[in-house]
Enzyme design. Structure first.
Site, PDB file in Angstrom:
ATOM      1  N   PRO A  10       0.828  -1.220   0.000  1.00  5.13           N
ATOM      2  CA  PRO A  10       0.000   0.000   0.000  1.00  5.13           C
ATOM      3  C   PRO A  10       0.853   1.256   0.000  1.00  5.13           C
ATOM      4  O   PRO A  10       1.895   1.329   0.652  1.00  5.13           O
ATOM      5  CB  PRO A  10      -0.805  -0.130   1.310  1.00  5.13           C
ATOM      6  CG  PRO A  10      -0.759  -1.573   1.662  1.00  5.13           C
ATOM      7  CD  PRO A  10       0.542  -2.086   1.155  1.00  5.13           C
TER       8      PRO A  10
ATOM      9  N   GLU B 148      16.129   2.487  28.246  1.00  2.83           N
ATOM     10  CA  GLU B 148      16.579   2.941  26.925  1.00  2.83           C
ATOM     11  C   GLU B 148      18.094   3.007  26.841  1.00  2.83           C
ATOM     12  O   GLU B 148      18.676   2.798  25.769  1.00  2.83           O
ATOM     13  CB  GLU B 148      15.969   4.306  26.600  1.00  2.83           C
ATOM     14  CG  GLU B 148      14.446   4.346  26.601  1.00  2.83           C
ATOM     15  CD  GLU B 148      13.842   3.339  25.657  1.00  2.83           C
ATOM     16  OE1 GLU B 148      14.477   3.014  24.626  1.00  2.83           O
ATOM     17  OE2 GLU B 148      12.729   2.854  25.934  1.00  2.83           O
TER      18      GLU B 148
ATOM     19  N   ASP C 250       9.492  -5.474  23.266  1.00  2.05           N
ATOM     20  CA  ASP C 250      10.781  -6.084  22.934  1.00  2.05           C
ATOM     21  C   ASP C 250      10.658  -7.602  22.856  1.00  2.05           C
ATOM     22  O   ASP C 250      11.186  -8.239  21.938  1.00  2.05           O
ATOM     23  CB  ASP C 250      11.824  -5.705  23.987  1.00  2.05           C
ATOM     24  CG  ASP C 250      11.974  -4.198  24.130  1.00  2.05           C
ATOM     25  OD1 ASP C 250      11.699  -3.504  23.136  1.00  2.05           O
ATOM     26  OD2 ASP C 250      12.343  -3.735  25.219  1.00  2.05           O
TER      27      ASP C 250
END
Length: 678
Positions: free
Chosen positions: A234, A455, A530
């Site tokens: 698409p 992070e 994750d």
């Protein structure tokens, strides 16, 4: 050709016209109703009003000799059929100052002859002899009774006359094709507006040249292709390419969607297919474009509820028209779909769709060309290099790149800039890929610390491990569904992944959970994304890509990018339970090895992990180069600007104590990496 365009415009105008409210009919009805009311008034009493006089008052007038036999108003006794009363009409002379003595006043009174037998005697004594007049009001009563109904029906007719006409015409044209002819003067899109799909343009350009000059190809014995199927993800520009064909080819172009064929009534889809080809044959050579053909061309016999349905009859009609007994050269079918796996094999064979054109995602050069096409519609600032954005948008489709330009324009307008700069383009790219920043989300210091270390674990492993992608940036600002993001961008377009690269991506995915465990001695549910991504990669390595030494180069199960329920619901697993158990063991082994490697690496570099987390708590967002500075020098040499202009009021402690989230705390996914998919 101009005549065809005019006809198509008239036809489209006629088909698209909506029935309007008929105000003229309403005005005519009001006028007619007023005339009928006035006629009834004239019928009852003429223009001059008639005074209703009670019988007692009439006797007084008769005794006072005020009743006169006026030639205009003769004394009459009106006898009506079926009524016990009669009406006596005539005139009298009003006395007093209200009127002149010579002016007769018409009157009428109701007479009950059964109870007033002396009325004739009184009239004879007064020298009055009324004329007997017989009336039958049956017709008048009937007319008056049916007049409201007739007026109501007349009002409905005038109000809905246009709708009735359109309904009748729609009933007659229900099986007609809904294909719309695209006039050349209204289509401004050409091949210059299509970028990033050069191979597809070359194949389609050959088709346009064939339509313009068929003899050029027929001299060598070539025939015009009957069908061209454009396949691709698409947003890659399949419909845009079809509109460009219409802009380039000097032939009639009919456009229709696959869903326009299927209706709730049986036989309508097949009838519309036949009518569409009839229109095309009358205008041959021409092009018929069917968008989203998978709506009508799905595999026959794979319906969950049975085989004989309306969609299959429509497909059968399409197959016969494309290559059946009634074949005719000159009608080219161009279809577009992003689900070629569900199309019927009979539709894909040569002779129906002779050519399949794959419209893939653009490469870096194609992305730059697409950005330049869309950048013509906006105002760019000086020194903006679109090649930088093209290199930073791997895997983006043409529609996504157009959205990046539009988002950057909106962002620059909100900031009051005179042109779009590189900063707005990069922010628009990050917003399109990873979501908008949610700075208004209030997080506690505990959740900020947890997100920062989570992070930092991802970012540190991305830089330290070999075979990983370059780190783009890491942030603890909530963006999209996550509380923080670690973003990476490939240096170049990648079409394959090596085993070492996939193993490295598994290890990076484990970094957030491992960092939480090392620093806090506890874990949160923030690693959900994750774990999900790592499990999917590991299972594909074992079942599809043959990257397990124990399972070998064997595909376990038939894997498709999209599920087709009618086909996949009846598929049985083609391997045993023992094999399924071995597959689960191999997937678990890959995940466990990645977890242990991530844990050993972060434990060996815990000081750097804490430094990165502290910098994130202070600056909120760090670039890839700044993370490398911390790893190489142990501190941040070129810090970014501090958000708010001052350091954080509450910096992270040197060694954060163990923190355990309460059972009812369920933050969003701080470990959503947000990077390019492996």
């Amino acid at each position: 050709m101009p005549q065809l365009d005019r006809n198509s415009q008239k036809e489209n105008k006629h088909r698209g016209s909506e029935p309007n409210f008929n105000w003229r009919g309403v005005v005519l009805i009001v006028i007619a109703f007023s005339l009928i009311a006035m006629a009834m008034l004239f019928y009852r009493g003429g223009m001059q009003p008639v005074e209703d006089v009670p019988y007692n008052r009439f006797l007084e007038l008769l005794e006072n000799k005020q009743i006169v036999n006026d030639k205009n108003y003769p004394l009459q006794l009106v006898v009506e059929d079926g009524r016990p009363t009669q009406t006596l009409r005539g005139a009298y002379i009003r006395q007093g100052a209200g009127a002149a003595p010579s002016q007769p006043v018409p009157f009428r009174t109701t007479v009950y002859l059964n109870f007033t037998n002396d009325l004739q005697k009184k009239l004879a004594d007064a020298g009055m002899q009324p004329a007997i007049k017989t009336e039958s009001n049956m017709l008048a009563q009937t007319v008056v009774g049916f007049l409201p109904i007739a007026l109501f029906l007349l009002v409905l007719y005038f109000l809905f006359r246009q709708q009735i006409r359109m309904a009748g015409k729609g009933a007659l044209n229900f099986g007609k094709s809904k294909a719309r002819m695209l006039a050349r003067d209204k289509n401004k899109i050409t091949f210059r507006d299509v970028a990033g799909v050069e191979e597809a343009k070359d194949e389609v350009q050959e088709l346009v040249e064939f339509l313009r000059d068929p003899k050029k190809f027929q001299k060598l014995g070539g025939r015009i292709p009957k069908g061209v199927l454009m396949v691709g993800p698409p947003g890659t520009g399949k419909t845009l390419l079809a509109r460009a064909i219409a802009g380039e080819a000097d032939v009639p172009f009919f456009s229709i969607s696959g869903s326009d064929f299927v209706e709730m009534f049986v036989g309508v889809g097949a009838s519309r297919v036949r009518d569409m080809f009839e229109q095309g044959k009358k205008s041959a050579p021409c092009i018929i474009f069917i968008d989203e053909i998978d709506a009508v061309g799905r595999h026959r016999g794979h319906g969950v509820g049975g085989g004989h349905d309306e969609r299959e009859q429509t497909l059968n009609a399409l197959l016969v028209e494309m290559d059946g007994f009634d074949t005719q050269e000159g009608v080219i079918i161009i279809a577009a779909t992003n689900r070629p796996d569900v199309l019927d094999p009979a539709l894909l064979r040569p002779g129906r769709f002779d050519r399949q054109i794959t419209v893939n995602l653009p490469d870096v050069k194609g992305r730059e060309e697409i950005l330049r096409v869309h950048a013509k519609k906006v105002k760019l600032g000086e020194g903006v290099d679109l090649a930088v954005i093209a290199r930073g948008t791997p895997g983006y489709s043409g529609a996504e790149l157009a959205n990046v330009i539009n988002e950057a324009a909106l962002l620059a307008a909100r900031r009051g800039l005179k042109g779009i700069t590189l900063a707005e383009l990069e922010e628009a790219r990050d917003k399109d890929r990873w979501g908008k920043e949610r700075r208004s989300l209030a997080l506690s210091e505990k959740e900020k610390q947890n997100t920062a270390y989570h992070e930092a674990g991802h970012a540190l492993l991305l830089v330290l491990l070999p075979h990983t992608e370059p780190l783009h940036k890491v942030t603890i600002i909530p963006r999209g569904p996550s509380l923080g993001s670690t973003m990476w961008l490939p240096e170049e377009d990648k079409y394959t992944n090596r085993k070492n690269e996939l193993l490295a991506s598994l290890t990076v995915a484990m970094g957030g959970r491992v960092a939480e465990e090392i620093i806090f001695g506890d874990i949160t549910n923030g690693a959900r994304g994750d774990i999900k991504g790592a499990t999917a990669i590991a299972r594909r390595m074992v079942c599809e890509w043959g990257m397990s030494e124990k399972m070998g180069m064997v595909e376990y199960g038939e894997h498709e990018d999209y599920v087709f329920l009618g086909r996949d619901i009846s598929r049985a697993r083609d391997y045993s339970e023992a094999t399924a158990e071995q597959i689960d063991q191999e997937v678990r082994k890959l995940i466990d090895d990645a977890y242990h490697l991530a844990k050993n690496t972060l434990i060996a570099n815990r000081d750097i992990l804490e430094t990165i987390a502290k910098a994130l708590l202070e600056y909120e967002t760090l670039g890839g180069s700044q993370i490398k500075e911390i790893i190489e020098h142990g501190r941040l040499i070129n810090p970014p600007p501090i958000v708010g202009g001052s350091p954080s009021k509450k910096p992270a402690p040197e060694k954060p104590p163990k923190q355990v989230l309460a059972p009812d705390v369920a933050p969003p996914l701080p470990g959503a990496l947000g990077g390019a998919p492996a």
